[in-house]
Design a protein around this motif. Structure first.
Motif, short mmCIF file in Angstrom:
data_model
loop_
_atom_site.label_atom_id
_atom_site.label_comp_id
_atom_site.label_asym_id
_atom_site.label_seq_id
_atom_site.Cartn_x
_atom_site.Cartn_y
_atom_site.Cartn_z
N GLN A 151 -12.16 -6.01 -39.92
CA GLN A 151 -11.28 -5.27 -39.02
C GLN A 151 -11.58 -3.77 -39.08
N ALA B 286 -13.15 -1.28 -36.12
CA ALA B 286 -12.47 -0.06 -35.70
C ALA B 286 -13.40 1.15 -35.78
N TYR C 71 -11.09 5.19 -28.73
CA TYR C 71 -9.78 5.73 -29.06
C TYR C 71 -9.58 7.15 -28.52
N ARG D 87 -5.38 4.37 -26.43
CA ARG D 87 -5.43 3.62 -27.68
C ARG D 87 -5.47 4.56 -28.90
N PHE E 198 -6.06 4.70 -33.17
CA PHE E 198 -6.58 4.05 -34.38
C PHE E 198 -5.71 4.51 -35.55
N GLU F 263 -1.19 2.10 -27.10
CA GLU F 263 -1.61 0.87 -27.76
C GLU F 263 -2.17 1.24 -29.13
N CYS F 264 -1.86 0.43 -30.14
CA CYS F 264 -2.24 0.77 -31.52
C CYS F 264 -3.16 -0.28 -32.11
N ASP F 265 -4.26 0.16 -32.68
CA ASP F 265 -5.06 -0.69 -33.56
C ASP F 265 -4.62 -0.38 -34.98
N ASP F 266 -3.72 -1.18 -35.49
CA ASP F 266 -3.11 -0.99 -36.82
C ASP F 266 -4.01 -1.69 -37.83
N VAL F 267 -4.83 -0.92 -38.54
CA VAL F 267 -5.91 -1.49 -39.36
C VAL F 267 -5.67 -1.25 -40.85
#
Length: 555
Positions: free
Chosen positions: A314, A318, A327, A407, A409, A430-434
């Motif tokens: 993941q 990212a 992003y 988006r 990150f 929108e979130c890429d929750d990594v």
């Protein structure tokens, strides 16, 4: 590399001995020259038990492996030779110690002979230097801060003033003619603790005033320093009542009266407080340094280990998305998050240029500093509370006209809260929750430390996150009710209270140095209240538990 006189020894193959004064106890009193020579040394011959750990700390050396352990790596740094005791455990004489020094130097090595105080002031430096001359070895003398002046200074007692210009230093070996000190000169007495009754009587018989001020300071310049002030006629009884023991320096004379206004060390806000720092080991530096500045004795107990995520895919995805321009924002909520992303960049051979066109958010000053160390600047920081909630309060809504990409990150810990993600979604992002790193509970501390936590032998505990609260309680149990609890922010305070802990100190901002400052303010207010009430100044661990609340609140 040029090393001054040592270069000559390297050219001739002959050893060189540097007699280095380590000062009276506080390692911060080492001279610049002393530190430089310790870093160059191949052998360090120590004298006192505290010398070896001091050298290891100064040079960043690992602790020696236990007898039943095999060292993981070859030893680094200088060889440490115990010059205080022989193989049979008996204290070495001056002559025997000189033989140890000469033996090492004859091997052609750079030897530092580390000596307490100053090598040429009430020490065996002259005898050992003469042994070097006899063996044909070169040497140098590096003066150190002597306890004769340092200990009184740390007790707030000047040895000379415009009205008192003469000082006599006396080593009390039992054969002193005290009649020669009948005048009003300031006396500095060494090794006087056991003989103070006889000494004070002799000075009184010689004509000194019974009311002559006297101060006795034990283990001076350390955070266990203790001073008893009295008069010549009462010092023996007062020292006995205070259980004074060597090493101690005694000052006799009117200059002692200045201690009431010049005492600066023992009156520090947290002087002598034993403070537990449950924290990731590699992040404890700024906090412990700040606490030491206030006179505390910090003890670091790792409760959290920061490790990579179990599934790195993941994070890898990212980072690729960041490079490809996926992003608009990256939001760092901790120093560890910055470290995790930076390590991934280094793994891929990337540098800060990959952030071109990307907006950067930081949750607070420390995180922003970690970003700045990377050559980057945060575009957004909280204007109010330095927290995820504070960052969210200032975060702009997504605008499909102004923002080409929607988006974000968000690299974070595996146990981080979801509040920031939910808030960003509400703002249209929108979130890429990594998961960038995991926080893992450390192994329990040694039994004596666990016992000290539970029985109130620590004066305070400083919690820097909710996870340190949970993990400390999990691996060591709850701190004793008499222990002062200091926390870095409201979320940490809530977690502490959920675990049944009373919060005494809350940092005004989520910053480790401000946390230390807040605890110091609490300690200063507590001390002032005790002084105003004409009560002895005690530490929280000195006070016996009682049914009533033990909390002392700052006004």
């Amino acid at each position: 590399m040029t090393r001054g006189k040592i270069t000559t020894t390297e050219a001739t193959g002959r050893g060189w001995v540097s007699f280095v004064g380590s000062g009276p106890g506080d390692p911060d009193l080492l001279t610049v020259r002393a530190v430089d020579l310790l870093r160059q040394a191949e052998v360090v011959v120590t004298e006192a038990p505290e010398h070896a750990p001091m050298v290891r700390t100064l040079l960043g050396l690992p602790e020696p492996a236990a007898e039943d352990e095999t060292p993981a790596e070859a030893p680094v740094g200088p060889i440490l030779v115990d010059g205080g005791f022989g193989e049979d455990g008996q204290p070495l004489t001056h002559a025997a110690r000189a033989k140890v020094v000469v033996k090492q130097a004859k091997k052609g090595l750079r030897v530092v002979r580390l000596m307490t105080g100053d090598p040429f002031v009430y020490a065996s430096g002259p005898e050992e230097a003469q042994a070097c001359v006899k063996a044909g070895l070169g040497f140098e003398i590096v003066p150190g801060v002597t306890s004769v002046s340092a200990v009184p200074a740390y007790a707030g007692i000047p040895l000379t003033t415009k009205d008192h210009r003469e000082v006599a230093v006396v080593t009390c070996d039992g054969s002193i003619d005290w009649s020669q000190y009948a005048d009003r000169r300031t006396l500095v007495l060494l090794s006087a603790v056991g003989q103070i009754a006889d000494i004070s009587k002799a000075l009184l018989d010689a004509g000194r005033r019974p009311s002559t001020p006297v101060a006795m300071t034990r283990v001076g310049t350390t955070t266990t320093q203790e001073t008893v002030t009295s008069t010549l006629e009462n010092i023996a009884a007062d020292a006995r009542a205070a259980r004074m023991a060597p090493p101690a320096v005694t000052v006799v004379g009117d200059v002692v009266d200045l201690r009431s206004t010049l005492s600066w060390f023992e009156t520090k806000a947290l002087f002598g407080w034993r403070v537990l720092v449950p924290r990731t080991k590699d992040q404890a530096g700024p906090l412990t340094a700040r606490l030491r500045g206030y006179g505390a004795v910090p003890e670091e107990v790792p409760t959290i280990s920061v490790e990579p995520p179990r599934n790195p895919q993941q994070m890898d995805k990212a980072i690729r998305g960041l490079v490809e321009g996926r992003y608009e924002w990256i939001a760092f909520t901790s120093v560890n998050a910055v470290k995790a992303v930076r390590e991934k960049f280094e793994e891929y051979g990337l540098d800060a240029r990959a952030f071109s066109g990307l907006k950067i958010a930081a949750v607070g000053d420390k995180t922003a500093q970690a970003i700045a160390a990377w050559g980057l600047r945060a575009d957004l920081m909280p204007s109010g509370e330095q927290s995820a909630a504070g960052l969210l309060a200032d975060w702009p809504e997504y605008d499909d006209v102004l923002d080409p990409i929607n988006r974000v990150f968000l690299p974070r810990a595996d146990i981080a809260t979801e509040n920031l993600v939910a808030g960003l979604i509400d703002l249209g992002w929108e979130c890429d929750d990594v998961t960038a790193y995991r926080t893992v509970r450390a192994t329990p501390p040694p039994a004596p430390t666990r016992d000290a936590i539970k029985t109130g032998k620590f004066d305070a505990v400083v919690f820097t996150s909710s996870s340190t609260v949970r993990n400390l309680v999990g691996i060591a149990g709850k701190p004793h009710p008499s222990t002062i609890i200091a926390v870095i922010g409201p979320a940490t305070a809530k977690t502490a209270e959920e675990h049944g802990l009373r919060v005494d100190v809350l940092a005004p901002r989520p910053d480790v140095e401000e946390l230390a400052d807040a605890l110091a303010d609490f300690g200063a207010a507590r001390r002032a209240a005790l002084v105003e009430a004409d009560q002895p100044v005690t530490k929280p661990s000195d006070r016996k538990p009682s049914a009533r609340s033990r909390k002392v609140r700052a006004e």
